[in-house]
Design an enzyme around this catalytic site. Sequence first.
Site, mmCIF file in Angstrom:
data_model
loop_
_atom_site.group_PDB
_atom_site.id
_atom_site.type_symbol
_atom_site.label_atom_id
_atom_site.label_comp_id
_atom_site.label_asym_id
_atom_site.label_seq_id
_atom_site.Cartn_x
_atom_site.Cartn_y
_atom_site.Cartn_z
ATOM 1 N N GLU A 86 0.828 -1.213 0.000
ATOM 2 C CA GLU A 86 0.000 0.000 0.000
ATOM 3 C C GLU A 86 0.862 1.263 0.000
ATOM 4 O O GLU A 86 0.465 2.299 0.522
ATOM 5 C CB GLU A 86 -0.971 -0.017 1.181
ATOM 6 C CG GLU A 86 -1.988 -1.144 1.077
ATOM 7 C CD GLU A 86 -3.339 -0.825 1.698
ATOM 8 O OE1 GLU A 86 -3.587 0.339 2.062
ATOM 9 O OE2 GLU A 86 -4.163 -1.750 1.803
ATOM 10 N N HIS A 143 -5.116 2.230 0.768
ATOM 11 C CA HIS A 143 -4.406 3.120 -0.144
ATOM 12 C C HIS A 143 -4.261 2.445 -1.494
ATOM 13 O O HIS A 143 -3.702 1.350 -1.584
ATOM 14 C CB HIS A 143 -3.017 3.469 0.411
ATOM 15 C CG HIS A 143 -3.071 4.055 1.785
ATOM 16 N ND1 HIS A 143 -3.288 3.270 2.909
ATOM 17 C CD2 HIS A 143 -2.978 5.328 2.216
ATOM 18 C CE1 HIS A 143 -3.309 4.054 3.977
ATOM 19 N NE2 HIS A 143 -3.137 5.293 3.584
ATOM 20 N N LYS A 170 -10.341 5.518 6.693
ATOM 21 C CA LYS A 170 -9.504 6.354 5.824
ATOM 22 C C LYS A 170 -9.282 5.663 4.487
ATOM 23 O O LYS A 170 -8.975 4.468 4.435
ATOM 24 C CB LYS A 170 -8.136 6.609 6.468
ATOM 25 C CG LYS A 170 -7.158 7.360 5.564
ATOM 26 C CD LYS A 170 -5.732 7.308 6.096
ATOM 27 C CE LYS A 170 -4.767 7.949 5.089
ATOM 28 N NZ LYS A 170 -3.356 7.732 5.469
#
Length: 256
Positions: A86, A143, A170
């Site tokens: 990530e 991510h 997130k």
Amino acid sequence: MNPVKVRNVEIGTGIPKICVPIVGVTREEILEAGKKICHIGADVVEWRVDWYEDICEFAKVEETMKELRDVLGDMPVLFTFRTSREGGEKAIEVSEYVELNEKAARTGYIDLVDVEMFTGEEAVRQVTETAHANGVKVIVSNHDFQKTPEKEEIVSRLRKMQELGADIPKIAVMPQNKKDVLTLLAATEEMASEYADRPIITMSMSGMGVISRVCGEVFGSALTFGAVGKASAPGQMGVEELKAVLGKLHDRMLIF
């Protein structure tokens, strides 16, 4: 939406809070970065431990963590090992990743820990349970440095993070074009207005996505990342510039 309070910082109210990553390799670099951040000012500090040269020796990790805590005073510290899959600096086995984050949560020197969602549900739940038992908040993250998923997929991932017990979900994605930035912003607004009962963090990376780092108060992202020195991700602005832009946008929003 219920804000998350970490020490004296309330994430999820008013101007998006600013988090500054530390990506030093040596203990000296890490502590020096901490001192610079104190002078410039930030709301949260993220220690990116995947950059640390002694990450495999937890006794040294803990000692550096303690010294960084002393340098930063009452500023909240986010502990993050970003895996290579990530965008991080190192690969790590899942069992070692879980053990590292659990040990960090038990030290009393950190306030938040970042756990990657795709580590697996069992791992996320285990770290989250340990963190919460020790008064540490959890950011569950994802991510994607290759693309921007469809809006429905972004919302789905954020909702899943919420279900896994994240205090703050997130997601960061890479835009291939301007429409991808709009997709991220639309997903943020939908999640914040329709599903989130806690703060969320979203961003579109690179220079093309920089607008997403400053308009969180409009669309619903509660925290943004700024750099002091070396940036930890593409598109990060300097802290002073970021604070100025966020403040001006906030003031204009109050007028209207």
